[in-house]
Every structure is written in structure tokens, then in C-alpha cells.
Design a protein around this motif. Structure first.
Motif, PDB file in Angstrom:
ATOM      1  N   ASN A 127      53.216  43.936  65.557  1.00 22.81           N
ATOM      2  CA  ASN A 127      52.604  42.983  64.632  1.00 22.81           C
ATOM      3  C   ASN A 127      53.304  41.642  64.611  1.00 22.81           C
ATOM      4  O   ASN A 127      53.604  41.104  63.555  1.00 22.81           O
TER       5      ASN A 127
ATOM      6  N   LEU B  13      41.922  45.460  63.671  1.00 23.66           N
ATOM      7  CA  LEU B  13      42.396  44.264  64.360  1.00 23.66           C
ATOM      8  C   LEU B  13      42.629  44.549  65.834  1.00 23.66           C
ATOM      9  O   LEU B  13      42.334  43.715  66.688  1.00 23.66           O
TER      10      LEU B  13
ATOM     11  N   SER C  77      47.903  41.620  58.854  1.00 28.24           N
ATOM     12  CA  SER C  77      47.012  40.555  59.312  1.00 28.24           C
ATOM     13  C   SER C  77      46.194  39.983  58.160  1.00 28.24           C
ATOM     14  O   SER C  77      45.805  40.700  57.240  1.00 28.24           O
ATOM     15  N   GLY C  78      45.931  38.682  58.223  1.00 29.48           N
ATOM     16  CA  GLY C  78      45.158  38.021  57.183  1.00 29.48           C
ATOM     17  C   GLY C  78      43.775  38.619  57.005  1.00 29.48           C
ATOM     18  O   GLY C  78      43.277  38.771  55.878  1.00 29.48           O
TER      19      GLY C  78
ATOM     20  N   MET D  23      46.232  31.979  65.993  1.00 28.83           N
ATOM     21  CA  MET D  23      45.997  33.038  65.000  1.00 28.83           C
ATOM     22  C   MET D  23      47.315  33.580  64.480  1.00 28.83           C
ATOM     23  O   MET D  23      47.506  34.791  64.435  1.00 28.83           O
ATOM     24  N   SER D  24      48.221  32.704  64.102  1.00 27.29           N
ATOM     25  CA  SER D  24      49.530  33.188  63.672  1.00 27.29           C
ATOM     26  C   SER D  24      49.431  34.117  62.468  1.00 27.29           C
ATOM     27  O   SER D  24      50.337  34.907  62.223  1.00 27.29           O
ATOM     28  N   GLY D  25      48.333  34.052  61.749  1.00 27.38           N
ATOM     29  CA  GLY D  25      48.170  34.929  60.586  1.00 27.38           C
ATOM     30  C   GLY D  25      47.615  36.299  60.910  1.00 27.38           C
ATOM     31  O   GLY D  25      47.576  37.167  60.033  1.00 27.38           O
ATOM     32  N   LEU D  26      47.198  36.521  62.138  1.00 23.11           N
ATOM     33  CA  LEU D  26      46.622  37.821  62.451  1.00 23.11           C
ATOM     34  C   LEU D  26      47.673  38.835  62.857  1.00 23.11           C
ATOM     35  O   LEU D  26      47.419  40.034  62.841  1.00 23.11           O
ATOM     36  N   ARG D  27      48.841  38.412  63.221  1.00 27.79           N
ATOM     37  CA  ARG D  27      49.975  39.302  63.447  1.00 27.79           C
ATOM     38  C   ARG D  27      49.714  40.294  64.582  1.00 27.79           C
ATOM     39  O   ARG D  27      49.502  41.510  64.354  1.00 27.79           O
TER      40      ARG D  27
ATOM     41  N   ASN E 205      53.238  46.389  55.769  1.00 25.33           N
ATOM     42  CA  ASN E 205      52.271  47.075  56.632  1.00 25.33           C
ATOM     43  C   ASN E 205      52.455  48.580  56.699  1.00 25.33           C
ATOM     44  O   ASN E 205      52.186  49.194  57.713  1.00 25.33           O
TER      45      ASN E 205
ATOM     46  N   HIS F  60      55.936  48.545  62.457  1.00 25.94           N
ATOM     47  CA  HIS F  60      55.447  47.226  62.881  1.00 25.94           C
ATOM     48  C   HIS F  60      54.057  47.376  63.469  1.00 25.94           C
ATOM     49  O   HIS F  60      53.717  46.728  64.454  1.00 25.94           O
ATOM     50  N   GLY F  61      53.273  48.236  62.856  1.00 23.05           N
ATOM     51  CA  GLY F  61      51.976  48.571  63.415  1.00 23.05           C
ATOM     52  C   GLY F  61      50.920  47.516  63.139  1.00 23.05           C
ATOM     53  O   GLY F  61      51.030  46.698  62.220  1.00 23.05           O
ATOM     54  N   VAL F  62      49.898  47.557  63.945  1.00 18.79           N
ATOM     55  CA  VAL F  62      48.766  46.644  63.822  1.00 18.79           C
ATOM     56  C   VAL F  62      47.556  47.472  63.387  1.00 18.79           C
ATOM     57  O   VAL F  62      47.301  48.538  63.935  1.00 18.79           O
ATOM     58  N   SER F  63      46.809  46.958  62.427  1.00 22.91           N
ATOM     59  CA  SER F  63      45.631  47.671  61.932  1.00 22.91           C
ATOM     60  C   SER F  63      44.662  47.987  63.069  1.00 22.91           C
ATOM     61  O   SER F  63      44.488  47.175  63.981  1.00 22.91           O
TER      62      SER F  63
ATOM     63  N   GLY G  88      45.071  53.968  59.194  1.00 18.15           N
ATOM     64  CA  GLY G  88      45.047  53.052  60.346  1.00 18.15           C
ATOM     65  C   GLY G  88      45.020  51.590  59.955  1.00 18.15           C
ATOM     66  O   GLY G  88      45.173  50.714  60.799  1.00 18.15           O
ATOM     67  N   PHE G  89      44.833  51.288  58.681  1.00 16.13           N
ATOM     68  CA  PHE G  89      44.855  49.907  58.213  1.00 16.13           C
ATOM     69  C   PHE G  89      46.258  49.341  58.271  1.00 16.13           C
ATOM     70  O   PHE G  89      46.442  48.138  58.402  1.00 16.13           O
ATOM     71  N   ARG G  90      47.232  50.233  58.068  1.00 16.65           N
ATOM     72  CA  ARG G  90      48.644  49.856  58.032  1.00 16.65           C
ATOM     73  C   ARG G  90      48.930  48.907  56.866  1.00 16.65           C
ATOM     74  O   ARG G  90      49.071  47.681  57.039  1.00 16.65           O
TER      75      ARG G  90
ATOM     76  N   LEU H  43      43.523  32.653  56.565  1.00 15.39           N
ATOM     77  CA  LEU H  43      43.676  34.022  57.058  1.00 15.39           C
ATOM     78  C   LEU H  43      44.230  34.040  58.480  1.00 15.39           C
ATOM     79  O   LEU H  43      44.814  35.035  58.915  1.00 15.39           O
ATOM     80  N   LEU H  44      43.998  32.937  59.209  1.00 18.08           N
ATOM     81  CA  LEU H  44      44.485  32.879  60.591  1.00 18.08           C
ATOM     82  C   LEU H  44      45.855  32.210  60.680  1.00 18.08           C
ATOM     83  O   LEU H  44      46.407  32.089  61.766  1.00 18.08           O
ATOM     84  N   GLN H  45      46.378  31.779  59.551  1.00 18.56           N
ATOM     85  CA  GLN H  45      47.638  31.041  59.567  1.00 18.56           C
ATOM     86  C   GLN H  45      48.757  31.840  58.922  1.00 18.56           C
ATOM     87  O   GLN H  45      48.519  32.870  58.286  1.00 18.56           O
ATOM     88  N   TYR H  46      49.984  31.340  59.119  1.00 14.30           N
ATOM     89  CA  TYR H  46      51.128  32.028  58.522  1.00 14.30           C
ATOM     90  C   TYR H  46      50.913  32.163  57.015  1.00 14.30           C
ATOM     91  O   TYR H  46      50.576  31.209  56.337  1.00 14.30           O
TER      92      TYR H  46
ATOM     93  N   ALA I  88      58.112  38.292  65.985  1.00 10.63           N
ATOM     94  CA  ALA I  88      59.305  38.522  65.160  1.00 10.63           C
ATOM     95  C   ALA I  88      59.714  39.993  65.255  1.00 10.63           C
ATOM     96  O   ALA I  88      60.883  40.324  65.465  1.00 10.63           O
TER      97      ALA I  88
END
Lengths: 499, 484
Positions: free
Chosen positions: A164, A355, B340-341, A323-327, B153, A349-352, B313-315, B114-117, A167
Motif C-alpha cells: 500500500n 482497488l 486508499s481514498g 494517485m498518491s491517495g490510492l496507496r 488498513n 500493508h495490504g491493498v483493498s 478484503g477491504f483492509r 481521494l486521489l491525493q495524500y 513508504a
């Protein structure tokens, strides 16, 4: 583990690389950070918590250090969030050009992410996954990297691990490759938040290879990294009893905006192999090279890696796809043990799953990427870069040309005033919106280690009376990274207020 | 993510150790099922750090079955011989409802932030929604505040980060057994915090054996023993509802635990991740956030997450704490455990849809959990009848699993035999979680997750029955061999 810092009231003058000193200015322009410009040598070792002062609270000792570190590092960012610029609602607010985010193509991205193929929900995506990343995604990542990195042979899904964000990747690699207190070499200036990424959980330090802005000796450009400098820095660091386990190379370079040539990369990898160092190659801006003449090559395109078992490549959609917010980030390594060890940390550090599905859809859409996104993105980056370059020239501010990434490396030393060395923006009747960053030097965590030794670059002629004024900003004099993004949809990139 | 294998420690059947046993280490406890050869370790040692080697070894030994399952999942048409996993805890009963809800238009909104830090504690819109959600479903006496919320997460990440900010390396936290092995990993992987098990006894109630809850006296005793060994105990970790037992605590019990913690200046971390997974209407769940006042609000920290909605699975995982310093110290971990956003936005829509949750999701979830529980208990009773042995499972009304006692199938009743039985289930492509991985001192207990769709649950219980039959057969043959 976290070792408590000595209870000092001031850091010693020669203490470098401390993230303790943050350039958060009060309204009076006072800057509490130390301003020792003289760097003692070719290397240094970071001590992120050197100036921590501990208050009593319910937290553990390391909890207090962490809180202090974060509060200091983010104070400027919080001030910014409390007074954000908005062209209608808050035109005199703070503009943040210190965080490296590509905001140029939100229109394209939101349109693509809203298409129907992105909206599928399958049960498996809602449940516990393969911790390395869903297989369908890792297949797409391997194909994507094979194509865009121009690898000579197809890359393998089994060498891919998904986390994710970069970092987390830096943390995971630091943890599995280093013991507590060991270090990675990193040329400066560098993206300072890496300090925190490897230290917070992993307790791994960074050892700096200082680079000069002056072009001297065999160097052909400012801040040139050479094997000789690496060798000297490694020797120096190890002579201080710090064990170095790896080398971090960011290519395209952040914050300089330039690239290492394939020949240079081979030399650096050769150096690493001789010393049995891992090489972590951060290629997070690989698709953000808008100056084609730079001739960027991914390390994965090299015909042969000197030490494939110790070469680990990271990439992410954060920068190249804005897309820095999508991780979402990926690790590519041929070393199965490294991949496995990193995968063991993935539950944290998982990703949904949803996503992961969307990223697979995005990465497989080469047609959209090649025909729509990349050309437009590069054109907008180029235009914004040209605009800011022109403004800087007109102001007589020297800068590195760059050609990749979202930023310019700017020399503002001549604009420094006051003993603290901070530049206080003078209020004046005429405001420009020349974007200046309120952020800490070349980082979000304000690692002073990002400081590079500098001599003034040759400034272009310009009217120095057009120095920016009127915005509550605070700047580190030693390095200033300007972002040159423009907001899509505006006819003119900036509201200059100057007709 | 339960461990599915581990070493067996020689242990007497029914041993009831009153003293504090050696605190388990995630690396020691889970000895590799597949050992690396010396030459492999030597090679590894040149590439990975020592801690990297430990992590890699841990993964090889504890994730083998999980990885095997991921690569060979049961499908009634495409892969009817694949693995059925009743060893990991996830509510698979309402995937249809959740899928339908997540496909609705309000979920598919994208805006720039949502797409930003983000704010690393979680987007403000989500933290506000979480505060409202917890206020309502925990029955909080007064409105909970978004400033006290952190979103990371996973609940594992929340626990890991809490262990970092509340404890120093080598510090300890008390945890009543049985407890989910994930706690151990979360406390130790990064934070190097020891978990000291508070072992409880099993008691026979209504002809059924079940573990008891720890008394405050027991907690005091274990705390004293720890201090006598110069351990710095910083906290108490509770799960309410309990995993794997499905117990809920009475309000008074909760208060007693909290007062014990306050007397001893311990933090209390309460994992309430199954708070909406009760299926017996007679059970009343009390969240710690429903108490009129907390004895020590600055040291009370509540975790909630993805289990109730079956979206592991959403974490995501949520922390609620009144302690602003803890919230602040947790923030940098938001960078490393970020959500994620887009996911945060969907979560906000989900948690904010109280009408759908109350009218559609929860009633359906409760009724399906109830039906699944009844089905599994019926099958277990039939097996008892068929094979003439007591399985002895405590009656519960909350959670996703049953804690079953298969001691009668083990001869002798040791952890080695427990592992052999566990492998027998694996031979039938059925994964259960065994008691050893819950730090339980008595061999023979298994956790059987029942929140699986009816068809798969039936298939899983058939395989369970086959494995039991084989085990009995094996036992009979052994007895005959002995006689000869």
C-alpha cells in the motif's frame, strides 16, 4: 529498537542529517532550525531523533519520540491545511508546492476510473487475499513493467509483491534486509520522508553521500553521483562503525528531476555488487519523464544486472498516475526470499481487493495509457515546467533544468535574509502567485539531511524586484523544491495578479 | 490470518497450569513445519538480515496452508476438490448483500482529495462517520468524537501501531487465553512487545466443557508473577466478543477489568471487532464505549474493523481512544498502514447507511449466522451419536465460530496428536484452526468457523465427518496393535 536520544537542549553544530530541526517559521519569520551551511565532508549519518524532547504522558518512551517527531514534521502541513488556498474562498491562503503530487490530470483519471470496467465487485475481492497481491494483479503488473520498462525478457508475476505505497515498501525492505541500526546509503539531495519510512518501525538509518552543486573535477553536471563518491562515502560511514547494507537510487531523481544514464546505473550496481550491497531502485517517476531528450531507461531494461539477487525495483501509481491517495505500489525482485519476507509483512500493508481490481484494469489498458494519458500528461507537465522556468528566469532565480518529475530544484540562497537564514516574504502591494513551497526541504518529513552543499548556480539575468511577496510562506534557504503543477481547466496556469 | 501449523509441545492432557507459563514468541511458537537446510539458511543469511530470516521462516511455516488454499480454493463446479477453509475468520454469509450494496451508484464517486495524500489518521469525512457509527452501535452515552478516531488498513495494523506507542521493546501485555495468534504477530513483528497469556481453566457446565473467563484475581496473580520476573507490563488486551469463544462480557465484568487496569496503571486495549456478529437474541453485548464513565479514559482504547460486515478484503481497522496523544502518535503509522481514498469513501457510504444496515444487513446476517450455527451444531451432535464420543462444544450466541473439543479423539491427548489430527483434516482439504495456535494450554481444542455459505458448509462438515471417521479407525487399529 528506538534508542532514546540524549537530553540535549541544542543539537551540536556538526550534527547533520537530523530531522529534528524543522523549518517551521512563526509569523515573525523566525526559523528554529540550525543553519550550519558547512558540511564537514562527503558523507553523514542521519539521526532522526537527535533533538527530541520528551514530555510525560501515557505513551511509552518510543511513543513520545514518535509523537514529538510527527508533531514537528507535520506542523507546517497542519498550518497549511488550516489556511489552504482556494481561488474563490481563500485567495490569500497558502499554496502547497512542497508535496510532490501530479494534480494535472485529474480530469483524465476520474473519467477512466469511473468507467464501467472499474466498477465490478466480486466476492473474492471482499475476502482475505493472497498476501503478495491477487494473482490477476501481479500478472498485470509483470506485463505492465515488462512493457513500460522495456525489459528484454517478460517479467514474472511471481517476482511481484504489492503493498500500500512506497513508504511501506521502504519499511519492508529495511526490515528484511537490515538489522536495527544498520544503514542504507543514499545520495543527497533525496526525498527526505524515506528517513521516517525506514526508521519508524524498522530502526534503520540513512547514510548520506553528499553531492555538490558545483561542477568540479571530472563532474559534468551539478549533484553528479559517481562511483568514487560512493566508495568514499561508504568507507567513511563504515569507519564510524555503521554497517551499510544497501544503496537507494531514485531514478528519475527526486528532487533534482534528472536521471541516471544506463551506464551510470551499471557502474553503481557494480559498486554495490563489489560490496555486497542491496540496491533499492525507486522508479516511481519512470513515466513522468516529459523531456524525451533525457533518454531515461529503467533498470529492468538493462541487458544484465550485476547482482539480480540484490536488486529490488519499486514502482507505484502514486506519481506516474497522479494517485498518491490510492496507496498502491509494487516491488519487483528476482530474489524469492526477499519477496517472501516482504510478503510476510503484507497483512500490515495490504491493498483493498476492490482497488487491486481497479489497478489491474488500469495497468492493462495500454491503449488508454499510450494514446490518451501519457501524451496529455507529458504535454501538461512540459507546459507547466516551461511556465515556471520562465518565471524563475525572469526573477533571476537559478535552478536545475530537470525534465522528469513534478518539480524544479531551485537555488534561493541569494534570497536569504536574516541570521536564521530564512527567507521572510515581504508584504507588498503587488502579489504574485509564484508558487513557493511551505514544506520542509525536499520532503514531507523535513529531513535536513536532504541538504546539499551548494554554490550558487549561474543565475540567469532577471529582474530581482519581482521577488515573490505577500504570501505567508517559510522557506528553507538551502534547498527549495518548487512544484510547477497547474490546475487543469485554468486558461492560465497561475493567477499572477500581474497583468 | 490464523496460523495453521505449529510445533507441538509435549503437554499432559488436562494440565491446568496455575503459574504463568513462558510467554509465547511468534517465532518460537510457530516452529517451521518445513525446516530450511543448513545450506539454505547460510545462503539466506547472506541475503536477508537475521530478522528477515525469522520473518521469512515464519511465513514459510505458517502460511503454507493458507497459500495452498489461495492457490486451490474450492468451487462447487470448477474445483470441487479444492480447499475449504474454516480456519480463517471471515463472514462469508452475506457477500451477496454486500456486493449488491457496493455496486450501487453512491459508491462510485471520485473527487480530487481521494486521489491525493490524505490526513494520515483517515479522511475527516470517514472519521466523522466512524464516530457516528460507533456512537450508535456501541450505545455510547454521549456522542463520540472524530478527533478520537484513527483509521488504518487492518485491526492488526491498529494493534501493531498501538503496541509501538504504548509500549517499549520488551514490554509486555496481558492477554487471556485462548486468544487469536494474530495478536501475537501484531505485537511482536514490528513492536517487539511480549504477550503474557493469562491461562483460564475449563469448567464443566451442563455436561459441556468450556473455558472460563479470567477473574480479576487471576489477572492480579499473573501480573504479580510477571513483575517478579522483572517484566514491565504495560497493558491488558481483551477481545469482546471473544475470539474464538464467542463470549461477551457483562458490563460489571468489563468495569472490573477496567478498574483492575486503572489500579495498576495499565492500558486496556479492547478488540470489539465482532460486536455486530451476535445471532442469539438473548445475548446482550455491551461495548466498553457504552459504559457511563470509564475508570481511565486516557488508557482505554477500542478497536473495531471489517469482520462484522464480512469485508476483510477491504483492509481497514479503526481505533477509538480519548487520548489525544495516542491519536497523534498513531498518525505517522497512517502513512505505513494507509487506506486508499476510494476505499475510505466507500466505507463512509457503507457506515453511514444506517437504514440499510438496520433493515437489510444485520437482520439477514443474524438469521444466516443463526442457521449456520444450528446446522453445524446439529452435525456435531450427529457425529457424537454416530461415533459415540463427546465433542463438547460450549454454547455461544456471538461470533463466527465454534470452539470444539476433540480430546476424545486424541490418544494420548498431546499437542503432537492435535497436530496429527489437524493434518488429517488437511488431507481432506479442510482447514481448521487448532487450539495451539490460540495459545491454549490444553490440547485437543479446535476452532471451526461456521460463517460459510450453506453448500460449502455442508461439504466442509462432510469432510470433517470423514476425517473423524478415519481418526477413529486409526485409533481402533492402534488399540488392536497394542493388544497383539
Amino acid at each position: 529498537m528506538f534508542t532514546l536520544p540524549p537530553m540535549e537542549s541544542e543539537a551540536p553544530a556538526a550534527r547533520l542529517g537530523s530531522a529534528a530541526t524543522q523549518h517551521v517559521a512563526s509569523l515573525e519569520g523566525e526559523c528554529p532550525r540550525k543553519t550550519d551551511w558547512k558540511l564537514p565532508g562527503l558523507y553523514g549519518v542521519g539521526d532522526p531523533i537527535a533533538m527530541c524532547s520528551l514530555d510525560i504522558s501515557c505513551l511509552s518512551c518510543r511513543g513520545r519520540v514518535i509523537k514529538w517527531f510527527w508533531d514537528s514534521a507535520e506542523e507546517g502541513y497542519r498550518t497549511y491545511h488550516g489556511d489552504e488556498y482556494d481561488e474563490d474562498r481563500n485567495p490569500s491562503g497558502i499554496i502547497n508546492l512542497g508535496t510532490s503530487e501530479n494534480k494535472l490530470c485529474f480530469d483524465l483519471l476520474s473519467s477512466r476510473l469511473s468507467q464501467s470496467d472499474m466498477l465490478q465487485v466480486q466476492p473474492a475481492l471482499l475476502q482475505y487475499p493472497d498476501w503478495r497481491g491477487h494473482p490477476f494483479l501481479r500478472e498485470e503488473v509483470a506485463k505492465f513493467l515488462s512493457y513500460y520498462c522495456k525489459s528484454l525478457a517478460p517479467l514474472k508475476a511471481e517476482n511481484v509483491v504489492v503493498l500500500n505505497g512506497c513508504a511501506s515498501l521502504f519499511l519492508a525492505l529495511a526490515t528484511v534486509l537490515c538489522e536495527v541500526g544498520e544503514a542504507f546509503l543514499v545520495p543527497t539531495p533525496y526525498y527526505g520522508a524515506i528517513t521516517q519510512h525506514v526508521y519508524l518501525y524498522g530502526n534503520v538509518r540513512l547514510a548520506y553521500v553528499y553531492l555538490d552543486s558545483a561542477v568540479t573535477g571530472p563532474d559534468t553536471r551539478p549533484f553528479q553521483l559517481t562511483v568514487e563518491k560512493l566508495e568514499l562515502a561508504l568507507q567513511g560511514v563504515e569507519s564510524e562503525g555503521v554497517k551499510v547494507k544497501g544503496l537507494i537510487l531514485i531514478n528519475p531523481q527526486n528532487p533534482l528531476g534528472n536521471i541516471y544514464s544506463p551506464g551510470e546505473m551499471q557502474d553503481f550496481l557494480g559498486f554495490a555488487k563489489r560490496h555486497k550491497l542491496h540496491v533499492i531502485v525507486d522508479e516511481v517517476y519512470m513515466l513522468s519523464v516529459f523531456e524525451e531528450s533525457l533518454g531515461y531507461h529503467s533498470i529492468l531494461s538493462l541487458e544484465r544486472l550485476p547482482d539480480p539477487q540484490r536488486t529490488h525495483v519499486m514502482w507505484s501509481t502514486s506519481k506516474d498516475f497522479g494517485m498518491s491517495g490510492l496507496r498502491f505500489s509494487t516491488l519487483y525482485t528476482e530474489n524469492r526470499d526477499v519477496a517472501t519476507a516482504v510478503a510476510a509483512l503484507c497483512p500490515y500493508h495490504g491493498v483493498s481487493g476492490l482497488l487491486q481490481y481497479q489497478m489491474a484494469q488500469l495497468l492493462r489498458d495500454h491503449d488508454w495509457i499510450d494514446r490518451v494519458y501519457l501524451p496529455e500528461n507529458h504535454a501538461r507537465l512540459k507546459a507547466a515546467h516551461a511556465y515556471v522556468s520562465e518565471e524563475l528566469r525572469a526573477l533571476g532565480v537559478p535552478f536545475l533544468r530537470g525534465g522528469a518529475g513534478f518539480f524544479l530544484w531551485v537555488d534561493l540562497r541569494k534570497g536569504c535574509r536574516g541570521s536564521a537564514g530564512c527567507w521572510k516574504a515581504d508584504p507588498g502591494p503587488q502579489r504574485t502567485s509564484l508558487p513557493v513551497t511551505p514544506r520542509t526541504p525536499a520532503s514531507s518529513s523535513g529531513d535536513e539531511a536532504a541538504t546539499a552543499r551548494e554554490q550558487p548556480l549561474s543565475p540567469p539575468a532577471g529582474d530581482r524586484s519581482r521577488l515573490p511577496a505577500g504570501f505567508p510562506v517559510w522557506l528553507c534557504p538551502q534547498e527549495l523544491r518548487l512544484l510547477f503543477w497547474v490546475t487543469a481547466g485554468h486558461a492560465h496556469p497561475y493567477r499572477t495578479g500581474v497583468s | 490470518m490464523d496460523s495453521n501449523r505449529g510445533s507441538s509441545k509435549p503437554s499432559e492432557a488436562g494440565t491446568d497450569t496455575r503459574s504463568m507459563s513462558q510467554a509465547p514468541s511468534v517465532m518460537q511458537h510457530h516452529q517451521p513445519g518445513a525446516q530450511h537446510s543448513d545450506s539454505e539458511v547460510t545462503f539466506l543469511s547472506h541475503i536477508l538480515s537475521n530478522r528477515g530470516i525469522k520473518i521469512s521462516t515464519f511465513y514459510h511455516s505458517n502460511f503454507q496452508d493458507y497459500q495452498a488454499y489461495q492457490g486451490d480454493k474450492y468451487h462447487n463446479v470448477l474445483n470441487s476438490l479444492g480447499f475449504l477453509n474454516l480456519g480463517i475468520h471471515e463472514n462469508r454469509l452475506c457477500v451477496d448483500l454486500m456486493t449488491e450494496r457496493l455496486c450501487q451508484n453512491d459508491m462510485n464517486y471520485i473527487e480530487e482529495p481521494l486521489l491525493q495524500y490524505p490526513d494520515w489518521r483517515g479522511h475527516p469525512f470517514l472519521r466523522a462517520e466512524v464516530a457516528k457509527f460507533l456512537s450508535y452501535y456501541c450505545g455510547a452515552q454521549s456522542r463520540l468524537e472524530m478527533r478520537s478516531v484513527v483509521v488504518l488498513n487492518s485491526c492488526s495494523a491498529v494493534l501493531s501501531a498501538l503496541a509501538m506507542v504504548l509500549c517499549d521493546p520488551g514490554d509486555s501485555i496481558l492477554v487471556p487465553t485462548p486468544f487469536h495468534s494474530g495478536f501475537l504477530v501484531s505485537a511482536q513483528m514490528y513492536a517487539q512487545v511480549e504477550l503474557i497469556p493469562v491461562h483460564v481453566d475449563s469448567e464443566i457446565t451442563n455436561k459441556r466443557i468450556q473455558p472460563t473467563k479470567p477473574t480479576v484475581g487471576k489477572l492480579e496473580q499473573v501480573l504479580l508473577e510477571a513483575k517478579n520476573k522483572s517484566k514491565k507490563v504495560k497493558g491488558l488486551l481483551l477481545a469482546n466478543p471473544q475470539n474464538p469463544l464467542g463470549d461477551v462480557n457483562m458490563k460489571e465484568t468489563l468495569r472490573e477489568y477496567l478498574k483492575f487496569a486503572k489500579r495498576n496503571e495499565l492500558h486496556v486495549i479492547i478488540d470489539e471487532t465482532y460486536m455486530l456478529s451476535k445471532f442469539d437474541e438473548t445475548i446482550v453485548f455491551h461495548s466498553v464505549l457504552s459504559l457511563e464513565s470509564l475508570p481511565d479514559p486516557n488508557r482505554t482504547h477500542v478497536i473495531w474493523g471489517s469482520k462484522d460486515f464480512g469485508i476483510t478484503g477491504f483492509r481497514f481497522g479503526v481505533l477509538y481512544t480519548h487520548n489525544d496523544d495516542v491519536v497523534s502518535a498513531m498518525s505517522p503509522f497512517g502513512y505505513l498502514h494507509s487506506v486508499s481514498g476510494i476505499t475510505q469513501y466507500k466505507l463512509r457510504r457503507l457506515l453511514g447507511d444506517r437504514d440499510w444496515i438496520n433493515r437489510v444487513y444485520l437482520p439477514t446476517s443474524y438469521s444466516r449466522l443463526r442457521d449456520a450455527y444450528k446446522y453445524v451444531t446439529k452435525r456435531l451432535l450427529e457425529l457424537e451419536e454416530q461415533f459415540q464420543f463427546k465433542i463438547c462444544f460450549p454454547r455461544r450466541g456471538c461470533g463466527l465460530s465454534i470452539w470444539i473439543n476433540l480430546k476424545k479423539l486424541l490418544e494420548p491427548c498431546t499437542f503432537e496428536e492435535e497436530l496429527i489430527l489437524h493434518r488429517r483434516f488437511l488431507d481432506h482439504k479442510l482447514i481448521l484452526a487448532r487450539g495451539k495456535s490460540y495459545m491454549f494450554e490444553e490440547p485437543g481444542w479446535f476452532r471451526l468457523m461456521f460463517a460459510e455459505n450453506p453448500h460449502r458448509l455442508r461439504e466442509a462438515m462432510d469432510r470433517f465427518a470423514q476425517a473423524i471417521e478415519e481418526q477413529k479407525q486409526h485409533w481402533r487399529e492402534q488399540m488392536l496393535d497394542v493388544q497383539w
